[in-house]
Design a protein around this motif. Sequence first.
Motif, PDB file in Angstrom:
ATOM      1  N   ILE A  52       0.826  -1.204   0.000  1.00 18.31           N
ATOM      2  CA  ILE A  52       0.000   0.000   0.000  1.00 18.31           C
ATOM      3  C   ILE A  52       0.862   1.257   0.000  1.00 18.31           C
ATOM      4  CG2 ILE A  52      -1.810   1.250   1.229  1.00 18.31           C
ATOM      5  CD1 ILE A  52      -2.622  -1.395  -0.102  1.00 18.31           C
ATOM      6  N   THR A  53       2.013   1.209   0.686  1.00 25.90           N
ATOM      7  CA  THR A  53       2.924   2.355   0.666  1.00 25.90           C
ATOM      8  C   THR A  53       3.397   2.647  -0.755  1.00 25.90           C
ATOM      9  OG1 THR A  53       3.696   1.918   2.922  1.00 25.90           O
ATOM     10  CG2 THR A  53       5.111   3.257   1.513  1.00 25.90           C
ATOM     11  N   ALA A  54       3.883   1.595  -1.427  1.00 27.84           N
ATOM     12  CA  ALA A  54       4.368   1.777  -2.795  1.00 27.84           C
ATOM     13  C   ALA A  54       3.237   2.196  -3.731  1.00 27.84           C
ATOM     14  CB  ALA A  54       5.010   0.479  -3.282  1.00 27.84           C
ATOM     15  N   MET A  55       2.074   1.552  -3.580  1.00 27.79           N
ATOM     16  CA  MET A  55       0.938   1.878  -4.431  1.00 27.79           C
ATOM     17  C   MET A  55       0.493   3.320  -4.225  1.00 27.79           C
ATOM     18  SD  MET A  55      -2.632   2.284  -4.023  1.00 27.79           S
ATOM     19  CE  MET A  55      -3.173   1.211  -2.718  1.00 27.79           C
ATOM     20  N   SER A  56       0.496   3.774  -2.976  1.00 24.53           N
ATOM     21  CA  SER A  56       0.056   5.132  -2.685  1.00 24.53           C
ATOM     22  C   SER A  56       1.001   6.168  -3.293  1.00 24.53           C
ATOM     23  CB  SER A  56      -0.056   5.335  -1.166  1.00 24.53           C
ATOM     24  OG  SER A  56      -1.022   4.473  -0.607  1.00 24.53           O
ATOM     25  N   VAL A  57       2.298   5.851  -3.304  1.00 24.00           N
ATOM     26  CA  VAL A  57       3.258   6.758  -3.945  1.00 24.00           C
ATOM     27  C   VAL A  57       2.916   6.903  -5.434  1.00 24.00           C
ATOM     28  CG1 VAL A  57       5.665   7.068  -4.606  1.00 24.00           C
ATOM     29  CG2 VAL A  57       5.100   6.309  -2.289  1.00 24.00           C
ATOM     30  N   PHE A  58       2.660   5.771  -6.079  1.00 23.53           N
ATOM     31  CA  PHE A  58       2.309   5.813  -7.497  1.00 23.53           C
ATOM     32  C   PHE A  58       0.979   6.523  -7.703  1.00 23.53           C
ATOM     33  CE2 PHE A  58       5.783   3.045  -7.980  1.00 23.53           C
ATOM     34  CZ  PHE A  58       6.037   2.842  -9.322  1.00 23.53           C
ATOM     35  N   LYS A  59      -0.005   6.215  -6.846  1.00 18.15           N
ATOM     36  CA  LYS A  59      -1.318   6.827  -6.999  1.00 18.15           C
ATOM     37  C   LYS A  59      -1.293   8.323  -6.715  1.00 18.15           C
ATOM     38  CE  LYS A  59      -4.901   3.340  -6.586  1.00 18.15           C
ATOM     39  NZ  LYS A  59      -6.167   2.965  -5.904  1.00 18.15           N
TER      40      LYS A  59
END
Length: 488
Positions: free
Chosen positions: A427-434
Motif C-alpha cells: 500500500i505504501t508503494a501503491m500510494s506513492v504511485f497513486k
Amino acid sequence: MEENRTSLLQSEKEEYYENCPGCKMDRIKQKQTGVPYKHLSFIWIVSLCTGLPTTSLFPFVYFMIRDFHIAKTEEDIGFYVGFLGSSFMVGRALTSLFWGVVADRYGRKPIILIGTFSVVIFNTLFGLSTSFWMALSMRFLLGCFNSLLGTIRAYASEVCREEYRALALSVVSTSRGIGMVIGPAIGGFFAQPAEKYPNIFPESSIFRRFPYFLPCLIISVCAIGVLIACKWLPETLHKHVGKRNDGFDPCHMLEPSSIESGTKDNVVELEERLTHKPSLLKNWPLMSTIIVYCVFSLQEMAYNEIFSLWAVSDKKYGGLSFSSQDVGEVLAISGVGLLLFQLLLYPPMEKILGPLMVTRLSAAISIPLLSCFPYIAMLSGVILHLVINCAAILRNTLSVSLITGLFILQNNAVPQSQRGAANGISITAMSVFKAFGPAGGGALFAWAQKRQVATFLPGDQMVFFALNVVQFVGLLLTFKPFLAEPGS
C-alpha cells in the motif's frame, strides 16, 4: 532432523491457546462447512466504507477549487485539483507500512477501527472546508489514518478457509472498486444541493454555506454505522501469552530470522525458521507483484481523475458535456454491474484460469476499450448514455478483476506472520504511485485541451493513448522473467 521437524509440526498443529483470538478463528474455520457469509459481509462493509471517500470528491472538486478563489485563471484550476486529489495518497504512502507493522503486532481489528473512525472525523471536516489549505490538510490526514487497505486484505485471507480465499479477496477488491465508483456517484448527486434541490434545501440551510458538505456527511454517517458493526468483528491474529512473537517484530519482518529452539507460535512460523525464509524485501515473488500492482494502480487513479474531467468538459473540447449528476448516474450503474460480475463470475473464472491469467486478460482487453473512449464523445442522446454506461461497466470490471488477481498472488507469496507488513509495503508503494495519478492526469488533460487541432493524437485522444501506454507496460510486466509466481 526430518523426524524432529515432523514431530514439531505435528505438536504445533495440535496446540491451541484458549485466550488467543487467532486460535479461536482457526477452530471456527475448521467447523465451517460452506461460504462464510457473515465474515464476508463484515469485510464487505468495512472495505466499502473506507473506499467511499477516496474518490468521492472527483465530480465536484473542480467547482470546489473554483469557489475557494485560489486559482488566478480558469486554466489553473486543474493544477490545484491535482494537488488536492494527490494529498490523500501522499498521506497513505507515509503511514501504510507503519499501520501494517502495528497490525502484525497488536491485531487487525484495532487498525480497522482507527481507519473507520478517521473517515468520520476527517471526511466531515473536509466537507466543512472554507479554504484550499484546510481541504488539503483534511485529505492528507484522512490518508494518514485511513491506511487499512493492506490490513483488510490480510484479514480477508485469514478469516476464511483456503478454498474461499479467492472469494474473500474478490470481496475486498470488489467493495473497494464499488466504493470508488459509488463515492463519486454520491459526490455527483449530492454536491451543491441548495442549487440542485432548492425545494428540499432552502437558501438559509447549512448546505448553502457549505455546498460540498452533504456528500461528505452521508459518507461519514455510513462510517459511524460501520464503526458500530465492527464491535462484532472477530480478530484473526495469533496472540500467545507468555511466548515471544517474533513474527510481529519489524526487524524480523524485514530481516531473515534464525532458527530458535522449542515450539513456535504456529506451523507457518516454524517452517519459516527451519527453511531460512528470506526477508520481505528479498522476496521477489512478492516484490515483483507489488511493482506490477503499482503500475496498474497509477493507471487506475489517473483514469478515475480523467474520466470525471472528460465527462463534464464541453463537447467542443472532446468531452461529453455531462453534469455532475450525469456522471454520478454513470458511476452508480457501473457499480451495480461490477458487483454482479465480481460476486457471480469472478470466483469461477479465477478457479478455471488462475489469478495471473485473469490479470493478463483484463489488462489486454482494457487497451482497445480505452482507445474507443474519445470516439464515444461523437455520439449524442440515448445512444451516448447507453454506450458510455456499457463502456464504464466493462472498464471498471476489468480494472477490479486484474487488481484482485494481484491481491491473491501477493498474499500467497508470504506467510500469515508477515502478511500485514507485506500489505503495508504494497500500500505504501501503491500510494506513492497513486499520488502522481491525479496530478499527472489533471496536467495531461489540461495540456490535451489546448491541442485540439494537433496532427498527431489531437485532444483527448492523447489522454487515452497515455493511459494505454501505462496499461501496456503493466501487461508486459506480468510475464516472465519479471513477474515470479509464488512457489515458482
